[in-house]
Write a protein that holds these residues in place. Structure first.
Motif, PDB file in Angstrom:
ATOM      1  N   SER A 113      -4.413   6.751  -8.245  1.00 50.61           N
ATOM      2  CA  SER A 113      -3.147   6.070  -8.525  1.00 50.61           C
ATOM      3  C   SER A 113      -2.549   5.597  -7.214  1.00 50.61           C
ATOM      4  O   SER A 113      -2.812   6.169  -6.159  1.00 50.61           O
ATOM      5  CB  SER A 113      -2.104   6.998  -9.164  1.00 50.61           C
ATOM      6  N   VAL A 114      -1.710   4.564  -7.267  1.00 49.86           N
ATOM      7  CA  VAL A 114      -1.080   4.074  -6.045  1.00 49.86           C
ATOM      8  C   VAL A 114       0.376   4.535  -5.966  1.00 49.86           C
ATOM      9  O   VAL A 114       1.041   4.700  -6.979  1.00 49.86           O
ATOM     10  CB  VAL A 114      -1.124   2.523  -5.941  1.00 49.86           C
ATOM     11  N   GLN A 115       0.825   4.739  -4.726  1.00 46.28           N
ATOM     12  CA  GLN A 115       2.238   5.052  -4.494  1.00 46.28           C
ATOM     13  C   GLN A 115       2.991   3.735  -4.412  1.00 46.28           C
ATOM     14  O   GLN A 115       2.596   2.841  -3.663  1.00 46.28           O
ATOM     15  CB  GLN A 115       2.384   5.807  -3.165  1.00 46.28           C
ATOM     16  N   ILE A 116       4.064   3.607  -5.166  1.00 45.54           N
ATOM     17  CA  ILE A 116       4.907   2.420  -5.032  1.00 45.54           C
ATOM     18  C   ILE A 116       6.291   2.891  -4.612  1.00 45.54           C
ATOM     19  O   ILE A 116       7.017   3.500  -5.387  1.00 45.54           O
ATOM     20  CB  ILE A 116       4.986   1.624  -6.345  1.00 45.54           C
ATOM     21  N   SER A 117       6.613   2.652  -3.343  1.00 44.92           N
ATOM     22  CA  SER A 117       7.903   3.072  -2.805  1.00 44.92           C
ATOM     23  C   SER A 117       8.759   1.832  -2.562  1.00 44.92           C
ATOM     24  O   SER A 117       8.412   1.005  -1.712  1.00 44.92           O
ATOM     25  CB  SER A 117       7.689   3.831  -1.488  1.00 44.92           C
ATOM     26  N   THR A 118       9.837   1.694  -3.314  1.00 43.58           N
ATOM     27  CA  THR A 118      10.711   0.536  -3.095  1.00 43.58           C
ATOM     28  C   THR A 118      11.304   0.583  -1.682  1.00 43.58           C
ATOM     29  O   THR A 118      11.485  -0.454  -1.052  1.00 43.58           O
ATOM     30  CB  THR A 118      11.825   0.453  -4.156  1.00 43.58           C
ATOM     31  N   GLY A 119      11.573   1.781  -1.175  1.00 42.01           N
ATOM     32  CA  GLY A 119      12.088   1.912   0.193  1.00 42.01           C
ATOM     33  C   GLY A 119      11.085   1.349   1.207  1.00 42.01           C
ATOM     34  O   GLY A 119      11.460   0.595   2.111  1.00 42.01           O
ATOM     35  N   ASP A 120       9.795   1.691   1.069  1.00 38.90           N
ATOM     36  CA  ASP A 120       8.770   1.171   1.986  1.00 38.90           C
ATOM     37  C   ASP A 120       8.659  -0.350   1.868  1.00 38.90           C
ATOM     38  O   ASP A 120       8.527  -1.047   2.876  1.00 38.90           O
ATOM     39  CB  ASP A 120       7.397   1.785   1.677  1.00 38.90           C
ATOM     40  N   ILE A 121       8.705  -0.858   0.632  1.00 36.73           N
ATOM     41  CA  ILE A 121       8.600  -2.311   0.426  1.00 36.73           C
ATOM     42  C   ILE A 121       9.780  -3.009   1.109  1.00 36.73           C
ATOM     43  O   ILE A 121       9.618  -4.009   1.809  1.00 36.73           O
ATOM     44  CB  ILE A 121       8.559  -2.654  -1.083  1.00 36.73           C
ATOM     45  N   LEU A 122      10.971  -2.442   0.933  1.00 40.13           N
ATOM     46  CA  LEU A 122      12.170  -3.044   1.532  1.00 40.13           C
ATOM     47  C   LEU A 122      12.132  -2.967   3.053  1.00 40.13           C
ATOM     48  O   LEU A 122      12.462  -3.935   3.739  1.00 40.13           O
ATOM     49  CB  LEU A 122      13.431  -2.358   0.995  1.00 40.13           C
ATOM     50  N   ARG A 123      11.719  -1.815   3.589  1.00 35.27           N
ATOM     51  CA  ARG A 123      11.666  -1.691   5.063  1.00 35.27           C
ATOM     52  C   ARG A 123      10.666  -2.679   5.650  1.00 35.27           C
ATOM     53  O   ARG A 123      10.911  -3.269   6.703  1.00 35.27           O
ATOM     54  CB  ARG A 123      11.311  -0.251   5.478  1.00 35.27           C
TER      55      ARG A 123
END
Ligand code: ADP
Ligand code: ZN
Length: 214
Positions: A26-36
């Motif tokens: 499965s993949v990790q989807i972090s909105t914080g990482d995407i935004l940073r």
């Protein structure tokens, strides 16, 4: 597996998500990482999100839903995903419910990682993050081998902009007001499991047992 990881900033959502990706692809989807990443790259999205993030406030639901509707359609989501830092408001949760129904998908569970506030505060002030690969370190319990340098990718390991005392305290208030109500939202939907634990291994063990993974 398809999970939402719920929990205050510093509860360990990112660490748990990274460990879970090793179990079944499965993949990790972090909105914080995407935004940073968007802020670092200076994109339109980054420009819109930057001020709110720096203050420890939430980015608008519209921006977040725009990101997630694209992200969940990508191919790597086929093997499952761990939503880390999303949804964070009731409107986001409602929009996600609708989006998943339209896609014909179903989540396995919503995992609420419950950690005492004093542990959270201590962790957030000592947390360091690799700006290149998002690996998470802690100056006290898990420092990189060479100070300021990521063990995994050699990138710079720094304290995040929103990890000043002021922004941390705001993030915790915002969490209590806007995100904590999601626990009862998902409880009512019969999807919530709460794990009270300060070690990520304990959280992983609880999730495996709940989902019947050996
Ligand atoms: P943490 O969980 O440690 O607070 P994140 O990396 O998940 O940190 O998020 C960092 C910041 O990015 C948040 O404080 C907020 O400004 C923004 N953010 C991330 N995810 C969301 C979201 N789902 N909705 C609104 N803002 C978000
Ligand atoms: Zn790194």
């Amino acid at each position: 597996m398809k999970l939402i990881l719920l929990g205050a900033p510093g509860a360990g959502k990112g660490t748990v998500a990274k460990l879970l990706t090793q179990l079944d692809g499965s993949v990790q989807i972090s909105t914080g990482d995407i935004l940073r990443a968007a802020v670092a790259a200076g994109t339109e999205l980054g420009k819109k999100a930057e001020a709110a993030m720096k203050a420890g406030d939430l980015v608008s639901d519209d921006l977040i839903m725009g990101i997630m509707s694209e992200r969940l359609k990508q191919d790597d989501c086929k093997n499952g995903y761990l939503l880390d830092g999303f949804p964070r408001t009731i409107p986001q949760a409602e929009a996600l419910t609708k989006m998943l129904a339209d896609m014909g998908e179903k989540l396995d569970a919503v995992v609420n990682i419950d950690v005492p506030r004093d542990v959270i505060l201590d962790r957030l002030t000592t947390r360091r993050t690799c700006t290149k690969c998002n690996a998470i370190y802690n100056v006290k319990s898990n420092p990189p081998k060479v100070e300021g340098v990521c063990d995994k990718c050699g990138g710079p390991v720094v304290q995040r902009d929103d990890e000043t005392e002021q922004a941390i305290s705001n993030r915790l208030d915002v969490y209590n007001q806007k995100t904590a109500p999601l626990a009862s939202f998902y409880e009512k939907a019969g999807m919530l499991m709460t794990v009270t634990a300060t070690s990520s291994d304990t959280v992983i063990a609880a999730i495996k047992s709940k989902l019947g993974i050996k």
